[in-house]
Design a protein around this motif. Structure first.
Motif, PDB file in Angstrom:
ATOM      1  N   ILE A 224       0.877  -1.172   0.000  1.00 44.91           N
ATOM      2  CA  ILE A 224       0.000   0.000   0.000  1.00 44.91           C
ATOM      3  C   ILE A 224       0.909   1.214   0.000  1.00 44.91           C
ATOM      4  CG2 ILE A 224      -1.788   1.248   1.256  1.00 44.91           C
ATOM      5  CD1 ILE A 224      -2.717  -1.389   0.036  1.00 44.91           C
ATOM      6  N   ASN A 225       0.996   1.851  -1.160  1.00 46.60           N
ATOM      7  CA  ASN A 225       1.937   2.942  -1.369  1.00 46.60           C
ATOM      8  C   ASN A 225       1.279   4.045  -2.181  1.00 46.60           C
ATOM      9  OD1 ASN A 225       2.146   2.126  -4.214  1.00 46.60           O
ATOM     10  ND2 ASN A 225       3.365   0.408  -3.440  1.00 46.60           N
ATOM     11  N   GLN A 226       2.058   4.999  -2.590  1.00 44.79           N
ATOM     12  CA  GLN A 226       1.504   6.141  -3.321  1.00 44.79           C
ATOM     13  C   GLN A 226       0.759   5.710  -4.579  1.00 44.79           C
ATOM     14  OE1 GLN A 226       4.331   9.084  -4.973  1.00 44.79           O
ATOM     15  NE2 GLN A 226       3.160  10.632  -3.844  1.00 44.79           N
ATOM     16  N   ASP A 227       1.297   4.744  -5.291  1.00 46.72           N
ATOM     17  CA  ASP A 227       0.653   4.293  -6.530  1.00 46.72           C
ATOM     18  C   ASP A 227      -0.621   3.500  -6.265  1.00 46.72           C
ATOM     19  OD1 ASP A 227       2.594   5.470  -8.125  1.00 46.72           O
ATOM     20  OD2 ASP A 227       3.862   3.688  -8.127  1.00 46.72           O
ATOM     21  N   ALA A 245       5.100  -2.815   7.960  1.00 49.29           N
ATOM     22  CA  ALA A 245       5.898  -2.630   6.749  1.00 49.29           C
ATOM     23  C   ALA A 245       5.110  -2.877   5.471  1.00 49.29           C
ATOM     24  CB  ALA A 245       7.118  -3.547   6.789  1.00 49.29           C
ATOM     25  N   LEU A 246       3.876  -3.357   5.577  1.00 49.49           N
ATOM     26  CA  LEU A 246       3.034  -3.528   4.391  1.00 49.49           C
ATOM     27  C   LEU A 246       2.560  -2.188   3.841  1.00 49.49           C
ATOM     28  CD1 LEU A 246       0.842  -6.484   5.704  1.00 49.49           C
ATOM     29  CD2 LEU A 246       2.477  -6.627   3.812  1.00 49.49           C
ATOM     30  N   VAL A 247       2.697  -1.140   4.644  1.00 52.61           N
ATOM     31  CA  VAL A 247       2.117   0.160   4.315  1.00 52.61           C
ATOM     32  C   VAL A 247       3.189   1.241   4.303  1.00 52.61           C
ATOM     33  CG1 VAL A 247       0.573   1.956   5.231  1.00 52.61           C
ATOM     34  CG2 VAL A 247      -0.164  -0.424   5.200  1.00 52.61           C
ATOM     35  N   ASP A 248       3.114   2.136   3.325  1.00 53.32           N
ATOM     36  CA  ASP A 248       3.952   3.326   3.284  1.00 53.32           C
ATOM     37  C   ASP A 248       3.268   4.399   4.130  1.00 53.32           C
ATOM     38  OD1 ASP A 248       5.073   5.839   2.612  1.00 53.32           O
ATOM     39  OD2 ASP A 248       5.715   5.104   0.661  1.00 53.32           O
TER      40      ASP A 248
END
Length: 327
Positions: A224-227, A245-248
Motif C-alpha cells: 500500500i503505497n503512493q501508486d 511494513a506492508l504500508v507506506d
C-alpha cells in the motif's frame, strides 16, 4: 538443568503467573529479557548463549551469527504468528526448531480488533470521546459525520485464518459483500466461503472498507503505497492488523489528509514502538493501537500454554507443534 529465556514477550506469565511457576518447576531456570528492537547479534549472544529454549516476542531479530554461537539452543517458540524476526534457514542449519502459535488461537482476537478499529473510524468515536472530555458536547457535531457499515463492500487482503474470520464478521454481521485478494486462495475455496476472489486493483477500486491480513514478505513490503492508494475508492477506510511494513506511512498520511481515504486504523507500525514525532499520531482520522490485538485473557492464556507445550515436547525428545523452519 535446562534454561528458558523469555525475550520481549512481556505478556507471558503476566496475567497468568502460575505459568511461570510451572515452567520453573518443569524446566529448571526461567529468566525474562527485554532487548531493543535493533539489538545486535553480539548482545543477544552475550545474554542468551547458555539458554536451551527461547520464548520470543515480535523482536529482536535472530540471525546466522546468533545460531552459530549458541550451540545449546534447541527451540525458539514465537509468542505470536509472525516469524520474520528469525532466520529460518540458519535455525534449521543449526538444528533449532522455530515454532509459532496455532492460527486458531489469534483468529478471533485479531479479527475482532480489526472490526473495532473500523467501527471507531466509521463512527468517529475517537473524536466524539475527545468532545466529551473537552466539554464540547454540542460543538461542531459535523465532525462526527461518518458511515453506516451495513450493506457496504469490504475488501480483505489475505484471506487466510484471520482474514477469513474478519470476512465472516463483515459478511454475516454487517451484510457486506466481501472481495478478497489472495494469490494463494483456490477459487473453489472462495466459492465455498461465499466471497469474490479479485485482483488487488479491483479490490482497491470497489471496497468501502479494506482490511489487511497477509503475511509480510520481501515481495509485498509497502504494497500500500503512493501508486496503489491512487486506485483506492474515494472515502474508503483502510485497516492494518498484519504488519506495519506492508504500508507506506507517508503515502497513507497524505491520502488521509486529502480525504481520499476517510481514515486509517492500525495495530502495527513500520517502526515499533512508533516514534513520538511520527505525523500519523496527529490526525483525527488515524487511529493506532500498540500491537495489542491479542490482548485478551482467552487469547493470552492459550498463547502462553502453546509455547510451554512446545518446550515440554522438545524436552521429551519429541517434535513441537507448528514448526515453521522445516525441521
Amino acid at each position: 538443568m535446562e534454561k528458558v529465556a523469555i525475550v520481549n514477550a512481556k505478556s507471558f506469565g503476566r496475567e497468568f503467573p502460575e505459568f511461570l511457576d510451572e515452567l520453573k518447576e518443569k524446566v529448571g531456570y526461567v529468566e525474562k529479557f527485554i532487548f531493543s528492537q535493533d539489538a545486535s547479534q553480539q548482545e543477544l549472544i552475550d545474554k542468551l548463549k547458555d539458554f536451551h529454549y527461547i520464548i520470543l516476542g515480535n523482536d529482536p531479530t535472530f540471525k546466522e551469527e546468533f545460531f552459530e554461537n549458541c550451540p545449546d539452543l534447541k527451540l525458539i517458540a514465537r509468542h505470536g504468528l509472525g516469524f520474520n524476526n528469525v532466520d529460518l534457514e540458519a535455525a534449521k542449519k543449526h538444528n533449532v526448531y522455530v515454532t509459532k502459535e496455532e492460527n486458531i488461537i489469534e483468529q478471533d482476537a485479531v479479527a475482532e480488533h480489526a472490526v473495532s478499529l473500523l467501527n471507531v473510524l466509521a463512527k468517529n468515536i475517537n473524536i466524539a470521546n475527545q468532545m466529551v472530555h473537552q466539554g464540547e458536547w454540542g460543538v461542531r457535531r459535523e465532525r462526527l459525520m461518518g458511515y453506516q457499515i451495513r450493506g457496504k463492500v469490504t475488501g480483505v487482503i489475505g484471506y487466510g485464518n484471520i482474514g477469513r474470520r474478519f470476512g465472516e464478521i463483515m459478511k454475516y454481521g454487517y451484510k457486506n459483500r466481501i472481495l478478497a485478494y489472495d494469490p494463494y486462495l483456490p477459487s473453489e475455496k472462495a466459492e465455498e466461503y461465499g466471497i469474490e476472489l479479485v485482483s488487488l486493483d479491483e479490490l482497491l477500486a470497489n471496497s468501502d472498507f479494506i482490511s489487511m491480513h497477509c503475511n509480510l514478505t520481501d515481495e509485498n513490503k509497502k504494497m500500500i503505497n503512493q501508486d496503489t492508494l491512487k486506485k483506492v475508492k474515494k472515502g474508503a477506510i483502510l485497516i492494518n492488523c498484519a504488519r506495519g511494513a506492508l504500508v507506506d506511512d507517508e503515502a497513507v498520511l497524505e491520502t488521509v489528509e486529502s480525504r481520499d481515504l476517510f481514515g486509517y486504523g492500525a495495530d502495527v507500525c513500520s517502526q515499533e514502538p512508533i516514534h513520538p514525532d511520527n505525523p500519523l499520531l496527529n490526525h483525527d482520522h488515524i487511529v493506532l493501537t500498540p500491537h495489542v490485538s491479542v490482548y485478551n485473557l482467552t487469547c493470552t492464556e492459550n498463547m502462553n500454554r502453546k509455547v510451554m507445550e512446545d518446550i515440554y515436547l522438545v524436552m521429551e525428545g519429541k517434535k513441537p507443534n507448528v514448526i515453521v523452519n522445516g525441521l
